[in-house]
Motif scaffolding. Structure first.
Motif, PDB file in Angstrom:
ATOM      1  N   UNK A  11       0.893  -0.796  -0.136  1.00  0.00           N
ATOM      2  CA  UNK A  11      -0.007   0.179  -0.005  1.00  0.00           C
ATOM      3  C   UNK A  11       1.047   1.191  -0.194  1.00  0.00           C
ATOM      4  N   UNK A  12       0.210   2.612  -0.137  1.00  0.00           N
ATOM      5  CA  UNK A  12       1.058   3.980   0.538  1.00  0.00           C
ATOM      6  C   UNK A  12      -0.321   4.567   0.735  1.00  0.00           C
ATOM      7  N   UNK A  13       0.135   5.891   0.192  1.00  0.00           N
ATOM      8  CA  UNK A  13      -0.312   7.002   1.179  1.00  0.00           C
ATOM      9  C   UNK A  13      -0.594   8.029   0.135  1.00  0.00           C
ATOM     10  N   UNK A  14      -1.035   7.672  -1.538  1.00  0.00           N
ATOM     11  CA  UNK A  14      -0.974   8.313  -2.266  1.00  0.00           C
ATOM     12  C   UNK A  14      -2.504   8.884  -2.307  1.00  0.00           C
ATOM     13  N   UNK A  15      -3.065  10.317  -2.610  1.00  0.00           N
ATOM     14  CA  UNK A  15      -4.055  10.707  -2.924  1.00  0.00           C
ATOM     15  C   UNK A  15      -4.961  10.516  -4.918  1.00  0.00           C
ATOM     16  N   UNK A  16      -6.406  10.213  -4.195  1.00  0.00           N
ATOM     17  CA  UNK A  16      -6.899  10.054  -6.029  1.00  0.00           C
ATOM     18  C   UNK A  16      -5.568  10.684  -6.678  1.00  0.00           C
ATOM     19  N   UNK A  17      -5.822  12.350  -6.839  1.00  0.00           N
ATOM     20  CA  UNK A  17      -5.479  13.045  -7.818  1.00  0.00           C
ATOM     21  C   UNK A  17      -3.871  12.539  -7.595  1.00  0.00           C
ATOM     22  N   UNK A  18      -3.121  12.182  -6.826  1.00  0.00           N
ATOM     23  CA  UNK A  18      -1.936  12.140  -7.633  1.00  0.00           C
ATOM     24  C   UNK A  18      -1.811  10.315  -8.102  1.00  0.00           C
ATOM     25  N   UNK A  19      -2.946   9.687  -7.695  1.00  0.00           N
ATOM     26  CA  UNK A  19      -2.542   8.202  -8.914  1.00  0.00           C
ATOM     27  C   UNK A  19      -3.090   9.103  -9.958  1.00  0.00           C
ATOM     28  N   UNK A  20      -4.308   9.598 -10.180  1.00  0.00           N
ATOM     29  CA  UNK A  20      -4.322  10.336 -12.008  1.00  0.00           C
ATOM     30  C   UNK A  20      -2.542  10.904 -12.245  1.00  0.00           C
ATOM     31  N   UNK A  21      -2.857  12.422 -11.396  1.00  0.00           N
ATOM     32  CA  UNK A  21      -1.121  12.004 -11.669  1.00  0.00           C
ATOM     33  C   UNK A  21      -0.487  11.201 -12.602  1.00  0.00           C
ATOM     34  N   UNK A  22      -0.457  10.320 -11.772  1.00  0.00           N
ATOM     35  CA  UNK A  22       0.835   9.177 -11.972  1.00  0.00           C
ATOM     36  C   UNK A  22       0.461   8.308 -13.193  1.00  0.00           C
ATOM     37  N   UNK A  23      -0.549   8.263 -13.188  1.00  0.00           N
ATOM     38  CA  UNK A  23      -1.297   7.744 -14.377  1.00  0.00           C
ATOM     39  C   UNK A  23      -1.220   8.317 -15.730  1.00  0.00           C
ATOM     40  N   UNK A  24      -1.487   9.958 -15.539  1.00  0.00           N
ATOM     41  CA  UNK A  24      -1.359  10.727 -17.410  1.00  0.00           C
ATOM     42  C   UNK A  24       0.748  10.879 -17.372  1.00  0.00           C
ATOM     43  N   UNK A  25       0.671  10.300 -16.590  1.00  0.00           N
ATOM     44  CA  UNK A  25       2.127  10.705 -16.414  1.00  0.00           C
ATOM     45  C   UNK A  25       2.986   9.528 -17.561  1.00  0.00           C
ATOM     46  N   UNK A  26       2.490   8.239 -17.256  1.00  0.00           N
ATOM     47  CA  UNK A  26       2.811   7.493 -17.951  1.00  0.00           C
ATOM     48  C   UNK A  26       2.189   7.331 -18.959  1.00  0.00           C
ATOM     49  N   UNK A  27       0.526   8.191 -19.563  1.00  0.00           N
ATOM     50  CA  UNK A  27      -0.146   7.684 -21.058  1.00  0.00           C
ATOM     51  C   UNK A  27       0.955   8.648 -21.016  1.00  0.00           C
ATOM     52  N   UNK A  28       1.228   9.735 -21.518  1.00  0.00           N
ATOM     53  CA  UNK A  28       2.354  10.357 -21.396  1.00  0.00           C
ATOM     54  C   UNK A  28       3.838  10.020 -22.101  1.00  0.00           C
ATOM     55  N   UNK A  29       4.156  10.090 -21.238  1.00  0.00           N
ATOM     56  CA  UNK A  29       5.624   9.464 -21.666  1.00  0.00           C
ATOM     57  C   UNK A  29       5.491   8.428 -22.633  1.00  0.00           C
ATOM     58  N   UNK A  30       4.722   7.198 -22.276  1.00  0.00           N
ATOM     59  CA  UNK A  30       4.515   6.270 -23.568  1.00  0.00           C
ATOM     60  C   UNK A  30       4.460   6.072 -24.947  1.00  0.00           C
ATOM     61  N   UNK A  31       2.908   7.433 -24.829  1.00  0.00           N
ATOM     62  CA  UNK A  31       2.727   7.928 -25.860  1.00  0.00           C
ATOM     63  C   UNK A  31       4.010   9.006 -27.141  1.00  0.00           C
ATOM     64  N   UNK A  32       4.564   9.298 -26.001  1.00  0.00           N
ATOM     65  CA  UNK A  32       6.281   9.631 -26.118  1.00  0.00           C
ATOM     66  C   UNK A  32       6.834   8.475 -26.866  1.00  0.00           C
ATOM     67  N   UNK A  33       7.046   7.798 -26.983  1.00  0.00           N
ATOM     68  CA  UNK A  33       8.113   6.699 -27.140  1.00  0.00           C
ATOM     69  C   UNK A  33       7.079   6.404 -28.331  1.00  0.00           C
TER      70      UNK A  33
END
Length: 272
Positions: A11-33
């Motif tokens: 488990x972690x202590x991330x908020x829902x907003x932080x999880x969304x940011x994490x996911x969006x960052x991976x979307x952007x990075x993988x799309x760039x690649x």
């Protein structure tokens, strides 16, 4: 290993907003690649179609990784690859609850990246082409950027190639994350870019050196090329787990509890 520390974080202590940011960052990075890397595989955009030099494709993917890590590394760690996520979880750098978030972002990013490439590229330069084969049968050529094992080797040999080169990539990740290497994190994006380039140059003639299941999945889905597709999942994912587990058991010195930090807040370029 520090006394009382679980082998895997859950488990972690991330908020829902932080999880969304994490996911969006991976979307952007993988799309760039996927967008930049597969764009480098398109032949004929300047005129007559021809074979693109293998070295050019290898450098394009390597530099695409460099760009993605430079942009998104401080946000999500810019895993942009399920094998990096598996290695990070096996090493204990991210909790298991975050793994699906990374995976979803990477899948969506790969589909977005290849979808954008199809949107800006003439279809005749990307899609499968049917040609007349022996006895008048139609033979489908491989779509751009689709994974394929060299016909001169067997699928089992292709699996071993993907396993071994991905194993090296996983060990590079582990070396970067090792606490003993914490003072050597300058130019990490360049280091990863060069790592991908050299592995692609070496393994490309055998399997394309994908080393990334979602990078393989998106072109295969759009192009309908599924032959020996298991090679590009089983090889890389098993190598990531085996490599990270080996590194953790043999080389990693666990931090004392007083020195441990919450890994989900630490980017790829600084993770230990």
């Amino acid at each position: 290993m520090a006394r009382g520390k679980k082998f895997f974080q859950t488990t972690d202590n991330m908020t829902t907003k932080e999880r969304i940011v994490l996911c969006v960052s991976e979307i952007g990075g993988t799309a760039t690649l996927v967008f930049l890397g597969c764009m480098g595989c398109v032949s004929g955009i300047y005129g007559e179609k021809g074979k693109i030099p293998h070295e050019q494709i290898s450098w394009t993917f390597g530099l695409a990784v460099m760009v993605a890590v430079q942009i998104f590394g401080h946000i999500s760690g810019s895993h942009i690859n399920p094998i990096v996520t598996v290695a990070a979880a096996t090493l204990g750098n991210i909790p298991l609850i975050q793994v699906p978030i990374f995976f979803v972002g990477q899948f969506l990013g790969a589909l977005l990246g290849f979808g954008l490439l199809k949107a800006v590229t003439p279809s005749q330069l990307l899609g499968n082409v049917y040609t007349n084969g022996p006895n008048g049968t139609l033979t489908k050529t491989l779509g751009v950027c689709s994974p394929a094992v060299n016909p001169l080797i067997t699928p089992t040999q292709g699996f071993l190639v993907e396993f071994l080169i991905t194993l090296i990539l996983a060990l590079v990740c582990c070396g970067v994350w090792d606490p003993k290497n914490s003072d050597k994190h300058d130019s990490v994006s360049i280091r990863f870019g060069f790592t991908i380039a050299v592995l692609a140059m070496a393994g490309g003639p055998y399997t394309g050196a994908n080393m990334n299941p979602v990078r393989s999945f998106a072109p295969a889905l759009f192009n309908g090329d599924w032959e020996n597709h298991w090679v590009y999942w089983l090889g890389p994912l098993s190598a990531a787990f085996v490599g990270a587990l080996f590194y953790r058991l043999v080389f990693m010195k666990e931090r004392p509890p007083s020195e441990e930090t919450l890994p989900e807040g630490v980017p790829l370029s600084q993770k230990a």
